[in-house]
Design a protein around this motif. Structure first.
Motif, short mmCIF file in Angstrom:
data_model
loop_
_atom_site.label_atom_id
_atom_site.label_comp_id
_atom_site.label_asym_id
_atom_site.label_seq_id
_atom_site.Cartn_x
_atom_site.Cartn_y
_atom_site.Cartn_z
N LEU A 23 0.83 -6.37 2.86
CA LEU A 23 0.89 -5.73 1.54
C LEU A 23 -0.47 -5.18 1.13
O LEU A 23 -0.56 -4.09 0.52
CB LEU A 23 1.39 -6.74 0.50
CG LEU A 23 2.86 -7.14 0.58
CD1 LEU A 23 3.17 -8.24 -0.42
CD2 LEU A 23 3.77 -5.94 0.33
N THR A 24 -1.54 -5.91 1.44
CA THR A 24 -2.89 -5.45 1.08
C THR A 24 -3.22 -4.16 1.83
O THR A 24 -3.79 -3.21 1.25
CB THR A 24 -3.93 -6.53 1.41
OG1 THR A 24 -3.60 -7.73 0.70
CG2 THR A 24 -5.33 -6.09 1.01
N ARG A 25 -2.85 -4.06 3.09
CA ARG A 25 -3.12 -2.85 3.87
C ARG A 25 -2.32 -1.67 3.34
O ARG A 25 -2.85 -0.55 3.22
CB ARG A 25 -2.78 -3.09 5.34
CG ARG A 25 -3.71 -4.05 6.06
CD ARG A 25 -3.45 -4.09 7.54
NE ARG A 25 -3.65 -2.76 8.15
CZ ARG A 25 -3.43 -2.51 9.44
NH1 ARG A 25 -3.00 -3.47 10.24
NH2 ARG A 25 -3.65 -1.31 9.92
N ARG A 26 -1.06 -1.90 2.99
CA ARG A 26 -0.23 -0.80 2.49
C ARG A 26 -0.71 -0.35 1.11
O ARG A 26 -0.67 0.85 0.79
CB ARG A 26 1.24 -1.21 2.45
CG ARG A 26 1.84 -1.51 3.81
CD ARG A 26 3.35 -1.60 3.76
NE ARG A 26 3.94 -0.30 3.55
CZ ARG A 26 4.20 0.58 4.50
NH1 ARG A 26 3.90 0.31 5.76
NH2 ARG A 26 4.76 1.75 4.21
N ALA A 27 -1.15 -1.31 0.28
CA ALA A 27 -1.66 -0.93 -1.04
C ALA A 27 -2.98 -0.17 -0.90
O ALA A 27 -3.23 0.78 -1.66
CB ALA A 27 -1.86 -2.19 -1.89
#
Length: 483
Positions: free
Chosen positions: A448-452
């Motif tokens: 999720l951190t990478r996609r955000a």
């Protein structure tokens, strides 16, 4: 501290305080509701209830902190995205990592506070609450009586009944009482279809009034044979109503409600105390296994089986050992073997249940030790799930963030509980059982951190729809060419 950091912290702290207090209130009320049945209408003082709530609140805080961090991080980042403050920050050259950095440091600090609570405040509160409950049972022994099983909380008696009912829950159904005061075993038995418990505030006696029952008492201490036992003097009578008093003065003299009478549970110990206790439990467990193995070895009389010298062996022995004996000897040998096998099977079954219990206790201490360290990191893990989720959905308020927070925490809590249960049953190691929720959620947080960071959604729907769309376009284009 820069103005931007102050603004981001304020955006996080305002919903955090609100959500933390709401979650704490809900969880405390849930715990109180579960205990309400046992304390309501029992004449419990308001001081007891306030102390119970105070200790319960201290126990619930480590559980409420991660939920508050998760929900407030989704709400804070969602509000920033919904109000186009993310877009303004990006246009100014401020990355998402820089934007959430002050909240990340705060989440780390909250994890440290959570660890301190779990290691110091939580065991203290658990100890005080548990002993408060035990002492109130001693002050009001009727509360200690639980339907459906034998109750031994009142010294000198074993009491069992099927149901407790009535406005004050002092009416009993199908009562069975063993009077063990004379240390003579179950030689005095009272049964009744109905019963009633009467106690007065401050009295050292609890009165049982039984209806439609039977009274039986043997007057000889013991008998070695069945014939002698049948000749023993005994009393037997039926009654419509039978009343007797039980002296509970010792229970009333236990002191104040805060008196410590039990401190042996792992939930009441700090990490250092648990670490010091585990080697003792492990040593006792190993000694128990060794003792049980020696008893089984002795009961099978394995020492009597030894190898004869070749000079003493007969040349014409049958390969099947039992065939070398006469018929009567075969019967004797087989009967002895069946008896020993049955006795050994019963011993193994009893030993297995007891050893499983000892192993479960040891696993519980191991799991509690690792779980406190793993659960203290839940604030960090859930923050790195909640923050990117908020920036992706770009929706503030309590609506969608609340749904997502509940879904994420349910998965986290279920994985944690499932792992602890597997560890306690020896299905997996205590370390893996305690950390399994973190093992599941950390990759999710990274994803999720990478996609955000790349400003992408949770799922790229186009990557799934484009191949399907192209496939159907090719089919329809071929049909059009044929026509």
């Amino acid at each position: 501290m820069k103005i931007l950091d102050k603004y981001i912290l304020k955006s996080f702290l305002v919903p955090f305080v609100a959500t933390f207090l709401i979650v704490l209130f809900v969880l405390v009320m849930q715990t109180l509701w579960q205990a309400f049945e046992n304390i309501a209408g029992k004449g419990i003082s308001i001081i007891f209830i306030l102390k119970f709530l105070y200790y319960t609140t201290l126990m619930i805080i480590p559980q409420a902190l991660p939920i508050g961090v998760l929900l407030s991080s989704i709400m804070a980042l969602g509000n920033l995205g919904e109000n186009y403050e993310f877009a303004a920050a990006k246009s100014a050259g401020i990355s998402l990592q820089r934007l959430v950095r002050p909240i990340a440091f705060l989440a780390i600090a909250l994890s440290g506070i959570n660890f301190l609570f779990l290691n110091n405040i939580f065991p203290y509160a658990n100890l005080k609450q548990r002993n408060l409950y035990l002492n109130i049972k001693k002050k009001k022994p009727a509360m200690a009586l639980v339907p459906g099983s034998f109750n031994a909380d009142i010294p000198g008696f074993q009491i069992k009944f099927d149901e407790k009912y009535g406005e004050d829950e002092n009416l009993l159904k199908n009562v069975l009482i063993y009077d063990l005061k004379g240390n003579r075993g179950n030689q005095k038995v009272i049964t009744a279809e109905r019963g009633k418990i009467v106690t007065e505030e401050g009295s050292r006696y609890m009165t049982f009034i039984l209806y439609d029952g039977n009274y039986y008492e043997e007057h000889v201490k013991s008998a070695r044979t069945v014939a002698k036992k049948q000749k023993m003097a005994a009393s037997n009578a039926t009654f419509k109503e039978y009343e007797f008093n039980i002296d509970i003065g010792d229970a009333l003299d236990q002191g104040a409600l805060d008196t410590i009478v039990s401190s042996t549970s792992a939930m009441m110990l700090t990490l250092k105390q648990i670490k010091d206790t585990i080697p003792k439990l492990k040593r006792n467990y190993d000694e128990t296994l060794e003792l049980r193995a020696k008893n089984i070895y002795t009961s099978t009389q394995a020492k009597e089986l030894y190898k004869y010298p070749d000079s003493l062996k007969k040349d014409n022995l049958e390969p099947i050992i039992i065939d070398n004996f006469e018929l009567q000897e075969k019967i004797t040998i087989l009967n002895a073997a069946v008896t020993k096998a049955g006795r050994l099977s019963s011993t193994l079954k009893n030993n297995t249940d007891q050893i499983k219990f000892f192993r479960k206790v040891l696993n519980f201490y191991d799991t509690e030790y690792y779980n406190r360290m793993a659960f203290s990191l839940s604030c960090i893990i859930l923050f790195f799930i909640g923050a990117p989720l908020g920036s992706i959905i770009r929706k503030g308020g309590f609506g969608l963030p609340m749904i997502l927070a509940i879904a994420v925490y349910v998965i986290y809590f279920f994985a944690n509980t499932f792992g602890k249960n597997l560890a306690e049953e020896s299905s997996i190691s205590s370390f893996l059982g305690s950390w399994i929720s973190a093992i599941i959620m950390v990759p999710v947080a990274i994803l999720l951190t990478r996609r955000a960071t790349k400003d992408k959604g949770i799922f790229n729907i186009d990557s799934f729809l484009q191949p399907i769309t192209k496939f159907f376009k090719k089919i329809f284009s071929k049909k059009t060419e044929k026509i």
